[in-house]
Design a protein around this motif. Structure first.
Motif: not given
Length: 432
Positions: A61-79
């Motif tokens: 978004r414009g001059g910002a970027i948010i990137a993340w990596y979701i492991p296969e083992s991640a649950a909905a509540h994973t921090p």
């Protein structure tokens, strides 16, 4: 989990490439996205429905970027484990009516962005870069990376007091760069020039976000080349390190206990209050949507946020050999001494004792030394996105960074080892 890549001085070589290729926040996030794509990340649009699939994803978004990596083992509540940084730097930015001039000189009208060391922009060869918005609503990056403009300083013969009383600059009168000669000011000249540079038809550009930059490339400095001089280290040094760390963690991401995140915001230098700034909704929206896309509830989001930690990574002050009295007498961070932990009991930084323990554990795991920074009690303390992130999202936040000299100059100075030490500590932090 496989052993991640360990960064060395080759990381600093790559940082130089990144700095030179990123004269604006828009270029910085484009280059970040390109690097993440090579690591397997895929862009997701904010206007699309998101799924909960594993793997690397990012939002621009414009001059910002948010990137993340979701492991296969991640649950909905994973921090989450977040590294936050900012893409903008203090500089001179082009006004809505850019064409100006006087006494036969053709000039560009500029406004002061953030808090630059204004004298550092004098008598430098400057290029022009930014984002052009076209009639169809699309955008185009532009970068005239050659000597185009210059802010000429007044000769000492016409200001004999400058050596005894110091240089005094008026932001309106003294910082307008020249870029040619003309007896008349012709409206539209600058944008027409940029259209030509970008192979665009005349009149196609209807909006612009433009800024000047020094065209002098980053360079190693000193007898033993143990220092690095270059532009925009505040804070592209942190953006680059965080990008490299996230890519490394994602490459060996099996079994990660957290979801690693890079959050690189715009507009930190003027308060972060924008739709792409840390005080805006972007990070919270992305994290929340990620939880819901994995089938989570509000309760899952609350659990995830409660276990989340953010490193707010920004440059800090190395002890200055000519002004040591401006620093706290017992806290003298040195370049090449490792990244710094930034502390301020009045919450100008977000670090507390428990946050320090998280950072210390990451540095110990990565075998990276770290130093502590606190301001001299008689000097005002700067701030970062750290307190904003902590307050806005209820996330434990720790302020860290790399110690440099000449912060907010058009050309800053750091040690060659600190960037890769920072990246290694970030890898350990993101791994958990």
């Amino acid at each position: 989990m496989s052993e991640p890549h360990r960064f060395d001085r080759g990381h600093t070589d790559d940082l130089m490439t990144f700095l030179a290729a990123s004269p604006t926040p828009y270029h910085a996030v484009a280059n970040t996205a390109e690097r993440l794509e090579k690591a397997g990340f895929k862009q997701v649009a904010e206007t699309d429905a998101w799924d909960g699939s594993s793997g690397g994803k990012y939002v621009l978004r414009g001059g910002a970027i948010i990137a993340w990596y979701i492991p296969e083992s991640a649950a909905a509540h994973t921090p989450y484990r977040i590294v936050g940084a900012h893409t903008d730097s203090p500089n001179l930015r082009v006004k809505p009516l850019p064409d100006a001039g006087a006494h036969g000189w053709r000039q560009v009208a500029v406004e002061i962005y953030g808090g630059p060391l204004m004298n550092s922009w004098l008598d430098r060869d400057l290029g022009l870069a930014g984002r052009l918005t076209l009639r169809d609503g699309s955008t185009r990056l532009v970068n005239v990376d050659r000597p185009l403009l210059r802010v000429p300083q007044l000769a000492i013969h016409l200001d004999r007091s400058v050596s005894s009383e110091g240089l005094k600059l008026d932001k309106q009168r003294h910082l307008q760069p020249v870029w040619g000669l003309s007896d008349t000011v012709r409206d539209g000249d600058l944008i027409a020039f940029l259209e030509s540079e970008s192979d665009l038809a005349a009149g196609e550009v209807t909006g612009w976000d433009l800024m000047v930059h020094s065209v002098e490339p980053p360079a190693y400095l000193g007898r033993d080349k143990e220092l690095l001089a270059g532009p925009r280290m505040d804070n592209l040094l942190s953006v680059h390190a965080a990008t490299a760390a996230l890519a490394a963690v994602a490459t060996g991401g099996a079994g990660l206990p957290y979801i690693p995140v890079l959050a690189a915001f715009d507009h930190e230098e003027n308060g972060s209050q924008s739709d792409t700034g840390a005080d805006g909704p972007l990070l919270g929206s992305v994290l929340e949507r990620s939880v819901f896309a994995r089938g989570g509830s509000y309760e899952d989001k609350a659990r995830a946020f409660a276990g989340t930690v953010c490193l707010s990574s920004d440059t800090g002050h190395a002890v200055h050999p000519n002004y040591a009295e401006r620093h706290d007498p017992t806290h003298h961070p040195r370049v090449n001494g490792g990244p710094i932990l930034k502390v301020n009991v009045n919450n100008r930084y977000a670090t507390d004792g428990s946050g320090r323990a998280v950072w210390a554990a990451a540095c110990e795991k990565a075998n990276v030394p770290f130093q502590s920074f606190v301001s001299n009690n008689s000097m005002p303390c700067g701030t970062t996105i750290g307190p904003i992130t902590a307050a806005r999202h209820g996330i434990k936040t720790v302020d860290i960074g790399v110690a440099i000299l000449s912060m907010h100059s058009a050309r800053e100075l750091c040690g060659v080892d600190d960037p890769h030490l920072l990246a290694n500590a970030m890898v350990a932090f993101l791994e958990g």
